[in-house]
Design a protein around this motif. Sequence first.
Motif, PDB file in Angstrom:
ATOM      1  N   TYR A  42      41.434  39.312  34.845  1.00 20.87           N
ATOM      2  CA  TYR A  42      42.583  39.304  35.755  1.00 20.87           C
ATOM      3  C   TYR A  42      42.038  39.007  37.142  1.00 20.87           C
ATOM      4  CZ  TYR A  42      46.545  40.726  38.566  1.00 20.87           C
ATOM      5  OH  TYR A  42      47.578  40.727  39.478  1.00 20.87           O
ATOM      6  N   ASP A  44      43.055  38.215  41.239  1.00 17.28           N
ATOM      7  CA  ASP A  44      44.045  38.270  42.317  1.00 17.28           C
ATOM      8  C   ASP A  44      43.344  37.853  43.602  1.00 17.28           C
ATOM      9  OD1 ASP A  44      45.896  38.935  44.294  1.00 17.28           O
ATOM     10  OD2 ASP A  44      46.540  40.774  43.289  1.00 17.28           O
ATOM     11  N   ALA A  47      44.692  40.041  47.315  1.00 19.23           N
ATOM     12  CA  ALA A  47      44.976  41.325  46.678  1.00 19.23           C
ATOM     13  C   ALA A  47      45.566  42.385  47.593  1.00 19.23           C
ATOM     14  CB  ALA A  47      43.691  41.860  46.032  1.00 19.23           C
ATOM     15  N   PRO A  60      46.937  45.345  41.854  1.00 16.86           N
ATOM     16  CA  PRO A  60      45.554  45.592  41.421  1.00 16.86           C
ATOM     17  C   PRO A  60      45.333  46.987  40.838  1.00 16.86           C
ATOM     18  CG  PRO A  60      45.557  44.413  43.494  1.00 16.86           C
ATOM     19  CD  PRO A  60      46.978  44.786  43.225  1.00 16.86           C
ATOM     20  N   PHE A  81      39.099  40.751  42.550  1.00 15.03           N
ATOM     21  CA  PHE A  81      40.084  40.865  43.619  1.00 15.03           C
ATOM     22  C   PHE A  81      39.486  40.305  44.907  1.00 15.03           C
ATOM     23  CE2 PHE A  81      40.654  44.593  40.793  1.00 15.03           C
ATOM     24  CZ  PHE A  81      41.877  44.245  40.253  1.00 15.03           C
ATOM     25  N   SER A 134      45.878  34.843  36.325  1.00 15.38           N
ATOM     26  CA  SER A 134      45.652  34.805  37.770  1.00 15.38           C
ATOM     27  C   SER A 134      46.959  35.044  38.515  1.00 15.38           C
ATOM     28  CB  SER A 134      45.052  33.464  38.188  1.00 15.38           C
ATOM     29  OG  SER A 134      45.854  32.391  37.739  1.00 15.38           O
ATOM     30  N   PHE A 135      46.856  35.786  39.593  1.00 15.76           N
ATOM     31  CA  PHE A 135      47.999  36.082  40.451  1.00 15.76           C
ATOM     32  C   PHE A 135      47.650  35.602  41.853  1.00 15.76           C
ATOM     33  CE2 PHE A 135      50.583  39.552  42.729  1.00 15.76           C
ATOM     34  CZ  PHE A 135      51.722  38.763  42.744  1.00 15.76           C
ATOM     35  N   ASP A 137      49.099  35.266  45.514  1.00 13.39           N
ATOM     36  CA  ASP A 137      50.202  35.795  46.318  1.00 13.39           C
ATOM     37  C   ASP A 137      49.868  35.741  47.806  1.00 13.39           C
ATOM     38  OD1 ASP A 137      52.442  37.068  47.228  1.00 13.39           O
ATOM     39  OD2 ASP A 137      52.006  39.010  46.310  1.00 13.39           O
TER      40      ASP A 137
END
Length: 371
Positions: A42, A44, A47, A60, A81, A134-135, A137
Amino acid sequence: MPKKFFEQRSEESRIKAQIVDKYYRAWAKIIAPRARDGKIAYVDLFAGPGRYKDGAASVPLLVLENAILDPLLKDRLITIFNDIDENNSKTLEEEIAKIPGIDTLRFKPQVMNEIVGQQIINQLTAGSIVPTLSFIDPWGYKGLSLKLINTFLKDWGCDCIFFFNYNRINMGLNNPIVKEHMDALFGSERANALREEMGSLDPAKRELLIVERISEALQEMGGTYVLPFCFKNEQGTRTSHYLIFVSKHILGYKIMKGIMGGESSKTEQNVPSFSYCSADNTMPLLFELSKPLDELEGILLEEFAGRTLTMKALFDSHHVGRRYLDKNYKEALGSLEMKGKLKVDPPTDKRRKGTFADGVKVTFPPKEKEK
């Protein structure tokens, strides 16, 4: 990222976190047992500090807390992160260290403090990556690019969820100062064409065009399945941003569709809006003026005229790009059956009341010949 962003969690931030966390859990349960070397990840890249000022955990921490409690993930999940703000990354490390049982994870969470740009893309494209959710943002749009999203989608089992700040991108498309960022997001040719197309459009059509063009760009680079979820301002008068999901696999699309549908703040004839607005909870509208389920019945009679197929085959071949869920198709087919407009095998008196299983066969009447 402005400091005030993490001072108090908004309702929109809560919904966004729920969508990402729910999909992560579903994705991990499917992908982890099938991963070649047993590892999944995962990532981010924006984060934040881990918690809002009111104490609410951001994504997270939710991801790590779930991994600690899940025997399947405890020894498999790699987490990375990143935040460009050194204070955010430092605070995130401190919050991670406070999580009960964090030391039981096989892979220690990695927290970085880097600019999201070509260097990270180069690192990720150097070789194949393990199945990764994957995030992305960012506060605005800096760092968000087609290249970055494509990097996270290139290998098996990889899906991407990203934040699309509609307000800032809408304003930025015609701002020469941020032309480089807009070109990186849409592709230079598509961005130039978009600038010309949207000039004379009203705000609603302009929004649809912008979201359509980013979806097209994602699909062209291999993100076959694209699903946007819209967030409105508190008054429900303007779009603030989108959460956009991209996958190469139909199963991921179907799962996320169910999650986003469930988080929608309104439905019309049980069909979700794929949008969230806090005003929907206090100022409900007369949605019966729009009857999407009735429309679906007509669409199915037209598009499947003369054909026989199972409920599952119909759904799989038809729902992509439409906001209907599998339950909506079952409702529409059940309604058409009750009206005598199609044949069903087994018929309703041979099935459990109110059910329409995936294997039920449906035969549509042929189109009527024009007189």
